[in-house]
Design an enzyme around this catalytic site. Structure first.
Site, mmCIF file in Angstrom:
data_model
loop_
_atom_site.group_PDB
_atom_site.id
_atom_site.type_symbol
_atom_site.label_atom_id
_atom_site.label_comp_id
_atom_site.label_asym_id
_atom_site.label_seq_id
_atom_site.Cartn_x
_atom_site.Cartn_y
_atom_site.Cartn_z
ATOM 1 C CB VAL A 51 84.279 73.551 45.275
ATOM 2 C CG1 VAL A 51 83.537 72.226 45.150
ATOM 3 C CG2 VAL A 51 85.151 73.785 44.051
ATOM 4 C CB CYS A 52 82.664 75.058 50.268
ATOM 5 S SG CYS A 52 84.355 74.445 50.512
ATOM 6 N N PRO A 53 80.138 76.098 48.640
ATOM 7 C CG PRO A 53 79.956 78.205 47.650
ATOM 8 C CD PRO A 53 80.954 77.259 48.267
ATOM 9 C CD GLU A 55 81.460 69.489 47.939
ATOM 10 O OE1 GLU A 55 81.778 68.391 47.441
ATOM 11 O OE2 GLU A 55 82.038 69.973 48.938
#
Length: 213
Positions: A51-53, A55
């Site tokens: 999910v991080c990239p 965001e």
């Protein structure tokens, strides 16, 4: 966990990395106070994850909108500067964050994240069947977001669990609302957006607004 809202952001300098491979220190409180800018600081659990990239790229795409609002964007995790740079050097179509231009805090000693109380702290539980201790939690941060005003005061704090990504537009709306409060002394009702009617901060203002809406 005590909230940071209404308080000055912690006065701590943290290692940071940028897309050029430069390592430097960032003090979020000073970024706000010395430069007279608002700051959006968002924490994500870990580099090279899922999910991080999405965001980080979403904040990058909206960077111009934050700049229009006199707001600095800073990302943060508990990874080291070297790991940040490796991810910054990885192409987007390979799961990387190449093209991110705002700084990334590298709170690898967890000094700042621990003060903020946003760590998913590793703990051990005893499994009676195997008679062993099982480690739970990764000692990484939740998806915490802080909006800080020009005086260094936190005016928004939000924390998501790891699987749930953020809506970048909501932070733009919150900045607009707080800027309206700062400029006009009015308060912003539910679902307020730039250009909509705000309210006087008293009973008559509330009554007048509700009568119209």
């Amino acid at each position: 966990m005590a909230t940071a809202v209404g308080k000055k952001f912690p006065n701590l300098a943290v290692d940071a990395m940028n897309e050029l491979g430069d390592t430097f220190k960032v003090n979020v409180l000073e970024e706000a106070q010395k430069n007279k800018k608002k700051v959006l600081l968002f924490w994500y659990p870990k580099d090279f994850t899922f999910v991080c990239p999405t965001e980080l790229h979403a904040f990058q795409e909206a960077l111009g909108e934050f700049e229009k609002r006199n707001t600095v964007v800073i990302g943060a995790s508990c990874d080291t500067p070297e790991v940040h740079f490796a991810w910054l050097s990885t192409a987007k179509d390979n799961g990387g964050i190449e093209g991110i231009t705002y700084p990334l805090l590298a709170d690898s000693n967890r000094n700042l994240s621990e003060v903020l109380g946003i760590l998913d702290i590793a703990s051990e539980t005893f499994n009676e069947e195997t008679e062993t201790y099982i480690k739970e939690g990764d000692n990484v941060t939740y998806r915490a977001t802080y909006l800080i005003d020009e005086e260094g005061t936190v005016f928004h704090e939000g924390v998501n669990h790891m699987p749930v990504g953020r809506n970048v537009n909501e932070f733009l709306r919150l900045i607009d609302a707080y800027a309206h409060v700062q400029s006009h002394g009015e308060v912003c009702p539910a679902n307020w957006e730039e250009g909509k009617e705000a309210m006087s901060p008293d009973a008559k203002g509330t009554a007048a607004y509700l009568a119209k809406n």
